[in-house]
Motif scaffolding. Structure first.
Motif, PDB file in Angstrom:
ATOM      1  N   LYS A   1       0.847  -1.193   0.000  1.00 23.37           N
ATOM      2  CA  LYS A   1       0.000   0.000   0.000  1.00 23.37           C
ATOM      3  C   LYS A   1       0.886   1.249   0.000  1.00 23.37           C
ATOM      4  CE  LYS A   1      -2.252  -1.057   3.732  1.00 23.37           C
ATOM      5  NZ  LYS A   1      -3.213  -0.977   4.856  1.00 23.37           N
TER       6      LYS A   1
ATOM      7  N   TYR B   1       0.008  -0.649  -4.802  1.00 23.13           N
ATOM      8  CA  TYR B   1      -1.324  -0.066  -4.949  1.00 23.13           C
ATOM      9  C   TYR B   1      -1.316   1.360  -4.397  1.00 23.13           C
ATOM     10  CZ  TYR B   1      -2.567  -4.864  -5.926  1.00 23.13           C
ATOM     11  OH  TYR B   1      -2.625  -6.127  -6.471  1.00 23.13           O
TER      12      TYR B   1
ATOM     13  N   ASP C   1      -2.966   5.736  -5.030  1.00 25.58           N
ATOM     14  CA  ASP C   1      -4.053   6.588  -5.502  1.00 25.58           C
ATOM     15  C   ASP C   1      -3.708   7.211  -6.843  1.00 25.58           C
ATOM     16  OD1 ASP C   1      -2.006   8.102  -4.490  1.00 25.58           O
ATOM     17  OD2 ASP C   1      -3.289   9.567  -3.489  1.00 25.58           O
TER      18      ASP C   1
ATOM     19  N   HIS D   1      -7.100   2.814   6.253  1.00 25.23           N
ATOM     20  CA  HIS D   1      -7.054   2.468   4.823  1.00 25.23           C
ATOM     21  C   HIS D   1      -7.956   1.281   4.528  1.00 25.23           C
ATOM     22  CE1 HIS D   1      -2.995   4.369   5.615  1.00 25.23           C
ATOM     23  NE2 HIS D   1      -3.568   5.193   4.759  1.00 25.23           N
TER      24      HIS D   1
ATOM     25  N   LYS E   1      -9.009   0.805   0.800  1.00 23.79           N
ATOM     26  CA  LYS E   1      -7.923   0.297  -0.049  1.00 23.79           C
ATOM     27  C   LYS E   1      -7.660  -1.179   0.228  1.00 23.79           C
ATOM     28  CE  LYS E   1      -4.407   2.935  -1.004  1.00 23.79           C
ATOM     29  NZ  LYS E   1      -3.159   3.738  -0.887  1.00 23.79           N
TER      30      LYS E   1
END
Length: 463
Positions: free
Chosen positions: A249, A276, A278, A298, A301
Protein backbone atom coordinates in the motif's frame (compact mmCIF):
# COMPACT_ATOMS: atom_id res chain seq x y z
CA UNK A 1 8.54 -30.43 79.77
CA UNK A 2 9.35 -27.38 77.73
CA UNK A 3 8.01 -27.38 74.23
CA UNK A 4 10.40 -27.39 71.33
CA UNK A 5 9.46 -23.83 70.47
CA UNK A 6 10.08 -22.57 73.99
CA UNK A 7 13.69 -23.71 73.74
CA UNK A 8 14.33 -21.72 70.57
CA UNK A 9 15.77 -18.25 70.55
CA UNK A 10 13.71 -15.30 69.35
CA UNK A 11 15.85 -15.17 66.21
CA UNK A 12 15.12 -18.84 65.48
CA UNK A 13 11.41 -18.27 65.95
CA UNK A 14 11.54 -15.38 63.50
CA UNK A 15 13.32 -17.61 61.00
CA UNK A 16 10.69 -20.34 61.34
CA UNK A 17 7.92 -17.76 60.99
CA UNK A 18 9.47 -16.40 57.82
CA UNK A 19 9.88 -19.93 56.47
CA UNK A 20 6.19 -20.68 56.93
CA UNK A 21 5.28 -17.41 55.23
CA UNK A 22 7.31 -18.43 52.20
CA UNK A 23 6.71 -22.19 51.93
CA UNK A 24 5.27 -22.97 48.54
CA UNK A 25 4.40 -26.34 47.05
CA UNK A 26 3.08 -27.17 43.60
CA UNK A 27 -0.54 -27.09 44.76
CA UNK A 28 -0.15 -23.38 45.45
CA UNK A 29 0.96 -22.51 41.90
CA UNK A 30 -1.40 -21.91 39.00
CA UNK A 31 0.44 -21.94 35.68
CA UNK A 32 -1.17 -20.03 32.81
CA UNK A 33 0.22 -20.66 29.33
CA UNK A 34 -0.39 -17.59 27.14
CA UNK A 35 -1.79 -19.73 24.35
CA UNK A 36 -3.67 -18.91 21.15
CA UNK A 37 -6.69 -20.65 19.69
CA UNK A 38 -5.49 -22.04 16.37
CA UNK A 39 -4.39 -25.65 16.29
CA UNK A 40 -0.68 -24.98 15.80
CA UNK A 41 -0.48 -22.84 18.95
CA UNK A 42 -2.73 -25.21 20.89
CA UNK A 43 -0.31 -28.00 20.05
CA UNK A 44 2.59 -25.88 21.27
CA UNK A 45 0.77 -25.15 24.53
CA UNK A 46 -0.04 -28.83 25.03
CA UNK A 47 3.64 -29.70 24.67
CA UNK A 48 4.51 -27.13 27.30
CA UNK A 49 1.86 -28.45 29.69
CA UNK A 50 3.00 -32.03 29.14
CA UNK A 51 6.57 -31.03 29.97
CA UNK A 52 5.46 -29.35 33.20
CA UNK A 53 3.42 -32.34 34.33
CA UNK A 54 6.13 -34.84 33.43
CA UNK A 55 8.55 -32.98 35.68
CA UNK A 56 6.17 -33.15 38.61
CA UNK A 57 5.75 -36.93 38.32
CA UNK A 58 9.14 -37.42 39.98
CA UNK A 59 8.09 -35.25 42.92
CA UNK A 60 5.98 -36.39 45.85
CA UNK A 61 3.67 -33.39 45.56
CA UNK A 62 0.40 -33.39 43.61
CA UNK A 63 0.68 -31.75 40.16
CA UNK A 64 -0.09 -28.04 39.75
CA UNK A 65 -2.90 -26.54 37.73
CA UNK A 66 -1.86 -25.71 34.16
CA UNK A 67 -4.34 -23.54 32.25
CA UNK A 68 -4.49 -22.40 28.63
CA UNK A 69 -5.25 -18.70 28.38
CA UNK A 70 -7.25 -19.03 25.16
CA UNK A 71 -9.61 -21.60 26.70
CA UNK A 72 -10.64 -19.51 29.71
CA UNK A 73 -13.07 -17.27 27.87
CA UNK A 74 -14.82 -16.80 24.53
CA UNK A 75 -13.99 -13.10 24.59
CA UNK A 76 -11.07 -12.53 22.19
CA UNK A 77 -10.12 -9.39 24.12
CA UNK A 78 -9.24 -11.41 27.22
CA UNK A 79 -5.89 -12.35 25.70
CA UNK A 80 -4.81 -9.09 27.38
CA UNK A 81 -4.98 -10.95 30.76
CA UNK A 82 -6.21 -8.04 32.88
CA UNK A 83 -9.92 -8.76 32.23
CA UNK A 84 -9.39 -12.30 33.57
CA UNK A 85 -8.00 -11.23 36.95
CA UNK A 86 -11.42 -11.43 38.69
CA UNK A 87 -11.76 -15.00 37.40
CA UNK A 88 -8.33 -15.98 38.71
CA UNK A 89 -9.03 -14.39 42.08
CA UNK A 90 -12.44 -16.01 42.53
CA UNK A 91 -11.41 -19.46 41.26
CA UNK A 92 -8.00 -19.88 42.86
CA UNK A 93 -7.44 -17.13 45.42
CA UNK A 94 -8.34 -19.17 48.50
CA UNK A 95 -5.99 -22.10 47.91
CA UNK A 96 -3.20 -20.71 45.74
CA UNK A 97 -0.22 -18.46 46.38
CA UNK A 98 1.18 -17.74 42.92
CA UNK A 99 -0.08 -17.14 39.40
CA UNK A 100 2.74 -17.91 36.96
CA UNK A 101 2.42 -16.92 33.29
CA UNK A 102 4.57 -18.39 30.56
CA UNK A 103 4.65 -18.37 26.79
CA UNK A 104 4.45 -21.43 24.57
CA UNK A 105 8.23 -21.53 24.14
CA UNK A 106 9.04 -20.95 27.83
CA UNK A 107 10.56 -24.05 29.38
CA UNK A 108 10.27 -24.22 33.18
CA UNK A 109 12.55 -26.11 35.56
CA UNK A 110 9.92 -26.77 38.18
CA UNK A 111 12.16 -27.49 41.18
CA UNK A 112 14.23 -24.35 40.57
CA UNK A 113 11.11 -22.25 40.21
CA UNK A 114 9.82 -23.58 43.54
CA UNK A 115 13.12 -22.64 45.17
CA UNK A 116 12.78 -19.09 43.85
CA UNK A 117 9.17 -18.59 44.92
CA UNK A 118 9.97 -19.81 48.41
CA UNK A 119 12.22 -16.78 48.87
CA UNK A 120 9.23 -14.44 48.77
CA UNK A 121 6.60 -13.90 51.46
CA UNK A 122 3.46 -15.20 49.79
CA UNK A 123 1.27 -13.01 52.02
CA UNK A 124 2.60 -9.86 50.37
CA UNK A 125 2.08 -8.34 46.94
CA UNK A 126 4.75 -9.46 44.49
CA UNK A 127 5.25 -8.87 40.77
CA UNK A 128 8.18 -10.99 39.58
CA UNK A 129 9.90 -11.28 36.21
CA UNK A 130 12.90 -10.59 34.01
CA UNK A 131 13.10 -6.79 33.76
CA UNK A 132 13.16 -4.96 30.45
CA UNK A 133 13.44 -1.19 30.08
CA UNK A 134 13.36 1.40 27.33
CA UNK A 135 16.57 3.16 26.41
CA UNK A 136 14.62 6.07 24.95
CA UNK A 137 10.98 7.10 25.09
CA UNK A 138 8.95 5.38 22.42
CA UNK A 139 5.60 5.76 20.72
CA UNK A 140 4.65 2.13 21.38
CA UNK A 141 4.74 2.95 25.10
CA UNK A 142 3.00 6.30 24.59
CA UNK A 143 6.26 8.11 25.44
CA UNK A 144 5.91 7.06 29.08
CA UNK A 145 8.68 8.19 31.44
CA UNK A 146 10.07 10.46 28.72
CA UNK A 147 12.60 12.13 31.02
CA UNK A 148 14.16 8.83 32.08
CA UNK A 149 12.71 5.83 30.21
CA UNK A 150 15.08 3.33 31.82
CA UNK A 151 13.59 3.91 35.27
CA UNK A 152 10.45 1.85 34.56
CA UNK A 153 10.85 -1.93 34.33
CA UNK A 154 8.41 -4.30 32.66
CA UNK A 155 8.62 -8.10 32.27
CA UNK A 156 9.91 -10.13 29.35
CA UNK A 157 7.00 -12.54 28.98
CA UNK A 158 9.29 -15.10 27.32
CA UNK A 159 11.08 -15.59 30.66
CA UNK A 160 7.78 -16.20 32.53
CA UNK A 161 6.40 -13.79 35.13
CA UNK A 162 4.50 -14.23 38.37
CA UNK A 163 1.96 -12.49 40.58
CA UNK A 164 1.33 -13.35 44.22
CA UNK A 165 -2.35 -13.87 44.96
CA UNK A 166 -2.64 -10.96 47.39
CA UNK A 167 -1.75 -8.77 44.39
CA UNK A 168 -4.10 -10.72 42.10
CA UNK A 169 -6.94 -10.25 44.57
CA UNK A 170 -6.42 -6.50 44.85
CA UNK A 171 -6.11 -6.04 41.09
CA UNK A 172 -9.23 -8.15 40.58
CA UNK A 173 -11.19 -5.76 42.79
CA UNK A 174 -9.75 -2.85 40.87
CA UNK A 175 -10.94 -4.35 37.58
CA UNK A 176 -14.42 -4.95 39.02
CA UNK A 177 -14.73 -1.52 40.61
CA UNK A 178 -13.25 0.38 37.67
CA UNK A 179 -13.81 -1.67 34.49
CA UNK A 180 -11.12 -1.51 31.84
CA UNK A 181 -11.84 1.19 29.31
CA UNK A 182 -10.67 -0.78 26.28
CA UNK A 183 -9.17 -4.09 25.21
CA UNK A 184 -6.99 -2.23 22.71
CA UNK A 185 -3.34 -2.66 23.59
CA UNK A 186 -0.07 -2.10 21.76
CA UNK A 187 2.55 -3.73 23.98
CA UNK A 188 0.89 -5.93 26.56
CA UNK A 189 3.89 -6.51 28.81
CA UNK A 190 4.44 -2.77 29.27
CA UNK A 191 0.76 -2.02 29.80
CA UNK A 192 0.34 -4.81 32.36
CA UNK A 193 3.29 -3.40 34.31
CA UNK A 194 1.79 0.10 34.20
CA UNK A 195 -1.55 -1.19 35.43
CA UNK A 196 0.07 -3.01 38.34
CA UNK A 197 2.30 -0.06 39.24
CA UNK A 198 -0.75 2.24 39.26
CA UNK A 199 1.18 5.52 39.31
CA UNK A 200 3.26 4.40 42.27
CA UNK A 201 0.39 2.98 44.33
CA UNK A 202 1.21 -0.61 43.44
CA UNK A 203 4.40 -2.68 43.37
CA UNK A 204 7.13 -2.32 40.80
CA UNK A 205 8.49 -5.33 39.00
CA UNK A 206 10.98 -7.28 41.11
CA UNK A 207 13.73 -8.68 38.93
CA UNK A 208 14.53 -12.38 39.33
CA UNK A 209 17.88 -13.36 37.71
CA UNK A 210 16.81 -17.00 37.46
CA UNK A 211 13.98 -16.09 35.07
CA UNK A 212 15.91 -16.24 31.82
CA UNK A 213 15.59 -16.15 28.05
CA UNK A 214 18.70 -18.20 27.41
CA UNK A 215 18.46 -21.21 25.13
CA UNK A 216 17.83 -24.31 27.22
CA UNK A 217 21.03 -25.87 25.79
CA UNK A 218 23.21 -22.89 26.68
CA UNK A 219 25.91 -23.12 29.35
CA UNK A 220 24.64 -19.78 30.66
CA UNK A 221 21.28 -21.39 31.44
CA UNK A 222 22.55 -23.63 34.23
CA UNK A 223 21.36 -21.25 36.95
CA UNK A 224 18.05 -20.53 35.24
CA UNK A 225 14.58 -21.61 36.31
CA UNK A 226 13.17 -20.71 32.91
CA UNK A 227 14.73 -20.92 29.45
CA UNK A 228 13.57 -20.85 25.85
CA UNK A 229 12.92 -24.16 24.18
CA UNK A 230 15.15 -25.15 21.25
CA UNK A 231 12.53 -27.39 19.74
CA UNK A 232 9.75 -26.44 17.38
CA UNK A 233 7.48 -29.02 15.73
CA UNK A 234 8.02 -29.46 12.03
CA UNK A 235 4.92 -29.96 9.93
CA UNK A 236 4.86 -29.70 6.19
CA UNK A 237 7.22 -28.11 3.74
CA UNK A 238 8.01 -24.38 3.85
CA UNK A 239 5.62 -22.25 1.86
CA UNK A 240 7.17 -21.34 -1.48
CA UNK A 241 7.40 -17.64 -2.20
CA UNK A 242 5.50 -18.28 -5.43
CA UNK A 243 2.51 -19.07 -3.21
CA UNK A 244 2.56 -15.63 -1.56
CA UNK A 245 1.13 -12.57 -3.29
CA UNK A 246 2.47 -9.33 -1.83
CA UNK A 247 0.38 -6.13 -1.94
CA UNK A 248 2.22 -2.93 -1.01
CA UNK A 249 0.00 0.00 0.00
CA UNK A 250 1.43 3.37 -1.02
CA UNK A 251 0.29 6.77 -2.28
CA UNK A 252 1.60 9.36 -4.73
CA UNK A 253 3.40 11.50 -2.14
CA UNK A 254 5.55 8.52 -1.10
CA UNK A 255 6.40 7.21 -4.56
CA UNK A 256 9.82 8.89 -4.47
CA UNK A 257 10.47 8.48 -0.74
CA UNK A 258 9.36 5.05 0.42
CA UNK A 259 8.96 2.92 -2.68
CA UNK A 260 12.69 3.16 -3.55
CA UNK A 261 13.51 1.72 -0.12
CA UNK A 262 11.31 -1.31 -0.78
CA UNK A 263 12.95 -1.78 -4.18
CA UNK A 264 16.46 -1.59 -2.68
CA UNK A 265 15.72 -4.00 0.15
CA UNK A 266 13.13 -6.75 0.20
CA UNK A 267 11.24 -6.41 -3.11
CA UNK A 268 13.84 -8.52 -4.93
CA UNK A 269 12.97 -11.52 -2.78
CA UNK A 270 9.24 -11.38 -3.45
CA UNK A 271 8.08 -13.51 -6.37
CA UNK A 272 4.71 -11.82 -6.90
CA UNK A 273 4.31 -8.19 -5.83
CA UNK A 274 2.18 -5.19 -6.83
CA UNK A 275 2.12 -1.60 -5.57
CA UNK A 276 -1.32 -0.07 -4.95
CA UNK A 277 -1.68 3.70 -4.90
CA UNK A 278 -4.05 6.59 -5.50
CA UNK A 279 -2.10 7.34 -8.68
CA UNK A 280 -1.05 5.05 -11.53
CA UNK A 281 2.68 5.49 -12.14
CA UNK A 282 4.01 3.21 -14.91
CA UNK A 283 7.64 3.79 -13.89
CA UNK A 284 7.20 1.86 -10.62
CA UNK A 285 4.59 0.57 -11.64
CA UNK A 286 1.66 1.34 -9.32
CA UNK A 287 -1.98 0.41 -9.74
CA UNK A 288 -4.77 2.86 -8.94
CA UNK A 289 -7.61 0.93 -7.32
CA UNK A 290 -9.98 3.87 -7.52
CA UNK A 291 -9.84 4.50 -3.77
CA UNK A 292 -8.58 7.95 -2.79
CA UNK A 293 -5.72 8.23 -0.29
CA UNK A 294 -6.84 8.86 3.27
CA UNK A 295 -4.90 10.31 6.19
CA UNK A 296 -6.29 7.91 8.78
CA UNK A 297 -7.32 4.29 8.14
CA UNK A 298 -7.05 2.47 4.82
CA UNK A 299 -10.02 0.13 5.02
CA UNK A 300 -11.31 0.97 1.55
CA UNK A 301 -7.92 0.30 -0.05
CA UNK A 302 -7.41 -2.97 1.83
CA UNK A 303 -10.80 -4.35 0.82
CA UNK A 304 -10.13 -3.30 -2.80
CA UNK A 305 -6.84 -5.21 -2.63
CA UNK A 306 -8.62 -8.33 -1.38
CA UNK A 307 -11.18 -8.14 -4.17
CA UNK A 308 -8.41 -7.86 -6.74
CA UNK A 309 -6.56 -10.77 -5.10
CA UNK A 310 -9.44 -13.20 -5.70
CA UNK A 311 -10.06 -11.93 -9.23
CA UNK A 312 -8.41 -13.15 -12.41
CA UNK A 313 -6.28 -9.97 -12.50
CA UNK A 314 -3.50 -11.57 -10.46
CA UNK A 315 -2.03 -15.09 -10.28
CA UNK A 316 -3.83 -17.49 -7.94
CA UNK A 317 -1.83 -18.05 -4.75
CA UNK A 318 -2.48 -19.53 -1.32
CA UNK A 319 -1.46 -16.48 0.71
CA UNK A 320 -1.93 -12.71 0.57
CA UNK A 321 0.44 -10.38 2.41
CA UNK A 322 -0.71 -6.76 2.71
CA UNK A 323 1.99 -4.35 3.85
CA UNK A 324 2.58 -0.61 4.16
CA UNK A 325 5.30 1.01 2.06
CA UNK A 326 7.37 1.92 5.15
CA UNK A 327 7.55 -1.63 6.50
CA UNK A 328 10.81 -3.57 6.29
CA UNK A 329 10.52 -7.35 6.04
CA UNK A 330 12.78 -10.36 6.20
CA UNK A 331 11.14 -11.92 3.16
CA UNK A 332 12.59 -15.35 3.74
CA UNK A 333 11.28 -14.88 7.24
CA UNK A 334 7.64 -14.39 6.40
CA UNK A 335 7.60 -17.19 3.88
CA UNK A 336 9.73 -19.76 5.69
CA UNK A 337 9.76 -19.02 9.42
CA UNK A 338 6.29 -17.72 10.11
CA UNK A 339 3.91 -19.10 7.54
CA UNK A 340 5.72 -22.44 7.33
CA UNK A 341 4.43 -23.19 10.81
CA UNK A 342 0.86 -23.12 9.65
CA UNK A 343 0.62 -26.20 7.47
CA UNK A 344 -0.09 -27.63 10.95
CA UNK A 345 -3.35 -25.67 10.84
CA UNK A 346 -6.14 -27.44 9.04
CA UNK A 347 -7.38 -24.80 6.63
CA UNK A 348 -10.42 -26.87 5.81
CA UNK A 349 -11.29 -27.08 9.52
CA UNK A 350 -10.68 -23.44 10.34
CA UNK A 351 -11.87 -22.35 6.89
CA UNK A 352 -9.08 -19.82 7.03
CA UNK A 353 -6.18 -18.38 8.89
CA UNK A 354 -5.87 -14.68 9.46
CA UNK A 355 -2.69 -13.32 11.04
CA UNK A 356 -3.05 -9.70 12.08
CA UNK A 357 -0.06 -7.53 12.81
CA UNK A 358 -0.56 -3.78 12.83
CA UNK A 359 0.55 -2.53 9.40
CA UNK A 360 1.33 -6.02 8.14
CA UNK A 361 -1.36 -8.62 7.52
CA UNK A 362 -1.21 -12.16 6.18
CA UNK A 363 -4.35 -13.90 4.93
CA UNK A 364 -4.97 -17.37 3.59
CA UNK A 365 -6.87 -17.34 0.31
CA UNK A 366 -9.79 -19.09 1.97
CA UNK A 367 -9.93 -16.36 4.60
CA UNK A 368 -10.21 -13.64 1.98
CA UNK A 369 -12.93 -15.48 0.07
CA UNK A 370 -14.94 -16.18 3.22
CA UNK A 371 -14.64 -12.58 4.36
CA UNK A 372 -15.78 -11.14 1.05
CA UNK A 373 -18.65 -13.63 0.80
CA UNK A 374 -19.87 -12.62 4.28
CA UNK A 375 -20.77 -9.12 3.16
CA UNK A 376 -18.66 -7.55 5.88
CA UNK A 377 -17.37 -4.19 4.65
CA UNK A 378 -15.88 -0.86 5.64
CA UNK A 379 -18.18 1.74 7.13
CA UNK A 380 -15.96 4.31 5.36
CA UNK A 381 -12.84 4.26 3.18
CA UNK A 382 -10.79 5.84 5.97
CA UNK A 383 -11.90 3.39 8.67
CA UNK A 384 -9.01 1.57 10.40
CA UNK A 385 -8.62 -1.58 8.34
CA UNK A 386 -7.06 -3.66 11.13
CA UNK A 387 -9.96 -2.98 13.50
CA UNK A 388 -12.66 -3.57 10.88
CA UNK A 389 -11.02 -6.80 9.74
CA UNK A 390 -10.63 -7.93 13.33
CA UNK A 391 -14.33 -7.39 13.97
CA UNK A 392 -15.26 -9.14 10.72
CA UNK A 393 -13.21 -12.24 11.43
CA UNK A 394 -14.35 -12.33 15.03
CA UNK A 395 -17.98 -12.28 13.84
CA UNK A 396 -17.17 -15.14 11.47
CA UNK A 397 -15.57 -17.14 14.26
CA UNK A 398 -12.20 -17.28 12.54
CA UNK A 399 -9.02 -17.23 14.65
CA UNK A 400 -6.74 -14.22 14.78
CA UNK A 401 -3.13 -15.14 15.44
CA UNK A 402 -0.34 -12.95 16.77
CA UNK A 403 3.41 -13.28 16.25
CA UNK A 404 5.97 -11.31 18.31
CA UNK A 405 8.42 -11.47 15.40
CA UNK A 406 6.46 -8.86 13.44
CA UNK A 407 7.15 -5.42 14.92
CA UNK A 408 5.06 -2.32 14.43
CA UNK A 409 7.87 0.15 15.13
CA UNK A 410 11.63 0.61 14.64
CA UNK A 411 14.31 -1.49 16.37
CA UNK A 412 15.10 1.57 18.51
CA UNK A 413 11.59 1.38 19.95
CA UNK A 414 12.15 -2.01 21.57
CA UNK A 415 14.27 -3.15 24.46
CA UNK A 416 17.54 -4.59 23.19
CA UNK A 417 17.18 -7.48 25.67
CA UNK A 418 13.83 -8.30 24.07
CA UNK A 419 15.22 -8.33 20.54
CA UNK A 420 18.29 -10.33 21.54
CA UNK A 421 16.36 -13.59 21.77
CA UNK A 422 14.45 -13.10 18.52
CA UNK A 423 15.07 -13.44 14.82
CA UNK A 424 12.87 -10.47 13.79
CA UNK A 425 10.75 -10.67 10.65
CA UNK A 426 9.67 -7.05 10.27
CA UNK A 427 10.00 -3.47 11.51
CA UNK A 428 7.98 -0.39 10.65
CA UNK A 429 8.51 3.36 10.19
CA UNK A 430 11.46 5.24 8.70
CA UNK A 431 11.65 8.33 10.91
CA UNK A 432 15.10 9.30 12.22
CA UNK A 433 16.71 6.14 10.88
CA UNK A 434 18.40 4.94 7.72
CA UNK A 435 15.88 2.25 6.70
CA UNK A 436 18.30 0.52 4.34
CA UNK A 437 20.89 0.27 7.12
CA UNK A 438 18.21 -1.11 9.47
CA UNK A 439 17.25 -3.71 6.87
CA UNK A 440 20.86 -4.74 6.32
CA UNK A 441 21.53 -5.07 10.03
CA UNK A 442 18.39 -6.83 11.20
CA UNK A 443 16.57 -8.39 8.27
CA UNK A 444 18.86 -9.14 5.34
CA UNK A 445 19.18 -12.87 4.82
CA UNK A 446 22.69 -14.20 5.05
CA UNK A 447 23.77 -11.58 7.59
CA UNK A 448 23.59 -13.57 10.79
CA UNK A 449 26.19 -11.71 12.82
CA UNK A 450 23.54 -9.56 14.47
CA UNK A 451 21.27 -12.52 15.21
CA UNK A 452 21.93 -14.29 18.50
CA UNK A 453 23.97 -17.37 17.61
CA UNK A 454 22.37 -19.37 20.40
CA UNK A 455 19.11 -19.36 18.43
CA UNK A 456 20.46 -19.89 14.91
CA UNK A 457 20.48 -23.67 15.22
CA UNK A 458 16.84 -23.97 16.24
CA UNK A 459 15.78 -21.44 13.61
CA UNK A 460 17.56 -23.35 10.85
CA UNK A 461 15.95 -26.55 12.03
CA UNK A 462 12.55 -24.93 11.74
CA UNK A 463 13.32 -23.72 8.24
Amino acid sequence: MLSVYSKLSAGSLDAISRMHMCVTDLREIVFVIQSQSNSYHVRQAERRREDLLQQTQSLTQPPPLVLFLHSLTDNEGDWSILPLLPYFSLSFGKNSSWLVFLEEETKVKVTKLLQILRKFDRRKEWFLGKPLHDEESTIIHHYAFAENPSIFKYPDFSAAWALSFPLVDRLANKVKDDPLKSDFTIDLKHEVALYIWENGQGPRLTGVPELCTESEASQAAQHCATTLSNLSPLCGDPVKKEEIFVAVKTCKKFHNERVPVVKKTWERDASLLEYYSDHADPTIPTIDLGVPNTERGHCGKTFAIMKRYVSEAVPKTSWLLVVDDDTLIRTEGYSRIQISSYPCVSLSYFLSLYILFILLMVFSRTAVMKLLASGCKCYSDDAPDDMVLGMCFNALGLPVTHSPLFHQARPEDYSREFLNHQVPISFHKHWNIDPIAVFNRWLKDGLTSEIPQKFMKSTKEEL
